[in-house]
Every structure is written in structure tokens, then in C-alpha cells.
Design a protein around this motif. Structure first.
Motif, PDB file in Angstrom:
ATOM      1  N   THR A  60      -5.082 -34.873-115.169  1.00 54.20           N
ATOM      2  CA  THR A  60      -4.933 -34.635-116.615  1.00 54.20           C
ATOM      3  C   THR A  60      -4.422 -33.206-116.847  1.00 54.20           C
ATOM      4  O   THR A  60      -3.530 -32.986-117.675  1.00 54.20           O
ATOM      5  CB  THR A  60      -6.299 -34.827-117.328  1.00 54.20           C
ATOM      6  N   ALA A  61      -4.974 -32.274-116.098  1.00 52.02           N
ATOM      7  CA  ALA A  61      -4.541 -30.875-116.253  1.00 52.02           C
ATOM      8  C   ALA A  61      -3.058 -30.744-115.897  1.00 52.02           C
ATOM      9  O   ALA A  61      -2.287 -30.085-116.610  1.00 52.02           O
ATOM     10  CB  ALA A  61      -5.387 -29.969-115.365  1.00 52.02           C
ATOM     11  N   ARG A  62      -2.649 -31.391-114.795  1.00 56.81           N
ATOM     12  CA  ARG A  62      -1.224 -31.303-114.398  1.00 56.81           C
ATOM     13  C   ARG A  62      -0.342 -31.973-115.441  1.00 56.81           C
ATOM     14  O   ARG A  62       0.731 -31.473-115.773  1.00 56.81           O
ATOM     15  CB  ARG A  62      -1.011 -31.949-113.021  1.00 56.81           C
ATOM     16  N   ASP A  63      -0.802 -33.114-115.991  1.00 59.67           N
ATOM     17  CA  ASP A  63      -0.016 -33.808-117.023  1.00 59.67           C
ATOM     18  C   ASP A  63       0.150 -32.918-118.258  1.00 59.67           C
ATOM     19  O   ASP A  63       1.222 -32.855-118.850  1.00 59.67           O
ATOM     20  CB  ASP A  63      -0.697 -35.124-117.427  1.00 59.67           C
ATOM     21  N   GLU A  64      -0.912 -32.239-118.642  1.00 55.97           N
ATOM     22  CA  GLU A  64      -0.844 -31.375-119.831  1.00 55.97           C
ATOM     23  C   GLU A  64       0.150 -30.229-119.625  1.00 55.97           C
ATOM     24  O   GLU A  64       0.777 -29.769-120.579  1.00 55.97           O
ATOM     25  CB  GLU A  64      -2.239 -30.821-120.162  1.00 55.97           C
ATOM     26  N   LEU A  65       0.295 -29.796-118.379  1.00 56.13           N
ATOM     27  CA  LEU A  65       1.208 -28.669-118.108  1.00 56.13           C
ATOM     28  C   LEU A  65       2.680 -29.063-118.256  1.00 56.13           C
ATOM     29  O   LEU A  65       3.536 -28.199-118.405  1.00 56.13           O
ATOM     30  CB  LEU A  65       0.969 -28.118-116.698  1.00 56.13           C
TER      31      LEU A  65
END
Ligand code: FAD
Length: 298
Positions: A60-65
Motif C-alpha cells: 500500500t505504501a509503495r502504491d501511494e508513492l
């Protein structure tokens, strides 16, 4: 030339990338893909994310980036990091080389898992190393502690917060002083010094500790606090003041004594929770952006 390269794409590194992305900075995150809690089924103690899978949390963190066009994430180990403020250079395992003005090391630590037959079937499911992360799920249950001498005693006492029923297994001579053995008795902590033969259970759920002398102890979970080591040796390439035990010496906003070099997350050896690692990443990003902004102003 990137504004910042972040080595390590765990909670600390990704949190720093988010803040720097929001500051319109160009950022490269290099991640080897071995987060410390990869064996764990559920992440606990992170406000609003209770029980999420640790790998989903990172995805999720990578997707948000992805919305920050100047932030890139590459999955590759950094094998070399050199340079100085304004001119850092990292070399990836696949041979690619990148430069940046600032460098953040958020490479985490790696746990030394006790050498007990069968332990990997249970690690992260019913064998844990952090009561603050996983103690609540096994509260009031029969808990075993693996550890010798002062380390074992300390963890056994700490687990009394979560359960009255604690068994300290020292897997051979305890290394405890008579005074420490008295302390165990006073606190109703059972002590077993027999060598452990194996752990038994089903579907990741620990049920029994089998000892070499044929005895067995039933239990619902086990905690250990053996050592952990700083995962990456990149710090050594910078004559940085650090040790496995005490982490990295650093000042305000996670800045090390090497100008332009920052550190965040478990590598600091502060409270080893994901929410703290993310906060340390955010602090380092604040420091990095402030330094860059200052340099860019006339
Ligand atoms: C079994 C287990 C369960 C846990 N459960 C919880 C929990 O429920 N709640 C909680 O708050 N905490 C928990 N933790 C602790 C949590 O894992 C750490 O606090 C957190 O992962 C620290 O984040 P970090 O970013 O510092 O490091 P990490 O998450 O370890 O990330 C570091 C990243 O850097 C990468 N890296 C290292 N060296 C290099 C290199 N040279 N080049 C490129 N990449 C590199 C690694 O591959 C890794 O992906 C648990 C730990 C364990 C072992």
C-alpha cells in the motif's frame, strides 16, 4: 542526480520517500525486499492499521508513492555507497550506479533466530520476539520464554504484563545467579533448564516444547530475545560511529556525523515498532528537505 537516495524500502524508508515526494524532491528508493517482519502474519500496534498483513502494508505504501512522479522505487540490493554531502553514489547489485545530494540509510536489522528444531514453522505465528507487537494476541495464555541469563530473565519478567503463566526455558545451564533464581520464584516464573529437542504444534500454532530428557511442556506461544544485527554493512563504508548494540550515533532529524548522511528505522536501535520506524523516516525526510531547501536559497 537525485535529491535523495533512500536505501531500504521498509516502513522507515517508504515513510521518508512519502514526505520527500510531497516536497517535490526527486527520490530513488532502493530496496532488497527483506523486511524484518516478513514472517509475521499481522502487523499490530500501528494506529488505523491494526492486524493488516505486513506485506500488504508495504505494498500500500509503495502504491501511494506512485502519484509522486519524481519518486521511484527499485527492487535491488545496494552493494556500495560512497561520496560526501552533495555527491553520494550508490552501486546496485545489478551494476547500476546512481548519484544523489543526500543519502538516507533505512536498512533495518536482522534477527538471530534461536537454533531450535522446528522453530521456523512457528516464527511470526506463535513464536515471536516482541511482546509489544504480539503479546496482546496471546494474553492470559501459557507463554514460554527462550533465553539465558539476564536476557531471559528480563523477557520473562516483561511478559508478566500479558500473562501470569510464564515458563522460562534456558535450553541448558541457565546462567542465572542464585539471586536471579529467587527473583523468578518470587514472581511465579517457572524455570526449565533442560536442553530443548524440538517444538511441536499444528498450522503454525505452537503446542509443545519437547526436551531432550523426554519431558514436555505445553504452551500456547513462545517469545525470545536473542540478538539482532544491523542488516547492511553500508554504514562501514562511511566511517560512521555505530555498533550493533547501540545503533547509529545521530543528531537532530536523524542526521549522522557524516554531512548529508541520514539514518532511520530499526537501525537506530530505538523502540523497534513499525510506527516508530515510520516516524523516524519522516523526521529524516524533514531534515533532508530542510537542508536541501537551505542550500538552494540564495
Ligand atoms: C516476527 C516479527 C513481527 C513483528 N511484528 C511487529 C508488529 O506487529 N508491529 C510492529 O510495530 N513491529 C513489528 N515488528 C518489528 C518491525 O518489523 C520493525 O519495527 C520494522 O520492520 C522496522 O522497519 P525498518 O524500515 O527500520 O526496517 P525493515 O522493515 O527491516 O526494512 C528494511 C529494508 O531495507 C532493505 N535493505 C537492507 N539492506 C539493504 C541494501 N543494502 N540495499 C537495499 N535494501 C536493503 C531490506 O531488504 C528491507 O526491505 C516485528 C518484527 C518481527 C521480526
Amino acid at each position: 542526480m537525485y535529491d535523495a537516495i533512500i536505501v531500504g524500502g521498509g516502513p522507515a524508508g517508504l515513510s521518508a520517500a512519502l514526505i520527500l515526494g510531497r516536497c517535490l524532491r526527486s527520490v530513488l528508493v532502493c530496496d532488497a525486499g527483506h523486511p524484518r517482519n516478513a514472517s509475521s502474519q499481522a502487523l499490530h500496534a500501528y494506529l488505523t492499521r491494526e492486524g493488516i498483513s505486513p506485506l500488504d502494508f508495504l505494498q500500500t505504501a509503495r502504491d501511494e508513492l506512485k502519484q509522486f512522479e519524481k519518486v521511484s522505487v527499485v527492487q535491488c540490493e545496494v552493494t556500495k555507497a560512497t561520496g560526501c554531502d552533495g555527491q553520494f553514489e550508490v552501486t546496485l547489485l545489478d551494476g547500476r550506479v546512481f548519484q544523489s545530494r543526500k543519502l538516507l540509510l533505512a536498512t533495518g536489522v536482522v534477527d538471530v533466530i534461536p537454533k531450535i528444531n522446528g522453530i521456523m514453522d512457528f516464527f511470526g505465528k506463535s513464536v515471536f520476539n516482541c511482546p509489544y507487537c504480539d503479546g496482546w494476541e496471546v494474553r492470559h495464555q501459557k507463554l514460554a520464554v527462550y533465553g539465558k541469563a539476564e536476557r531471559g530473565l528480563k523477557l520473562a519478567k516483561s511478559l508478566k504484563t500479558w500473562s501470569k503463566d510464564i515458563l522460562l526455558c534456558t535450553d541448558g545451564p541457565s546462567g542465572l545467579t542464585p539471586k536471579e533464581c529467587e527473583e523468578l520464584k518470587r514472581n511465579n516464573i517457572q524455570l526449565v533448564i533442560h536442553k530443548i529437542k524440538k517444538l511441536e504444534g499444528e498450522d503454525g500454532k505452537l503446542k509443545k516444547i519437547i526436551f531432550e530428557n523426554g519431558d514436555l511442556s505445553e504452551c500456547d506461544a513462545m517469545f525470545f530475545n536473542t540478538e539482532s544485527h544491523i542488516r547492511s554493512r553500508l554504514l562501514e563504508q562511511f566511517a560512521c560511529n555505530f555498533s550493533d548494540e547501540d545503533g547509529v550515533a545521530r543528531g537532530k532529524y536523524e542526521k549522522t556525523e557524516i554531512p548529508g548522511l541520514y539514518v532511520a528505522g530499526n537501525i537506530l536501535r530505538e523502540v523497534q515498532l513499525v510506527i516508530v520506524a515510520a516516524a523516524e523516516g519522516a523526521q529524516a525526510a524533514f531534515g533532508i528537505n530542510s537542508a536541501l531547501a537551505k542550500e538552494d536559497l540564495n
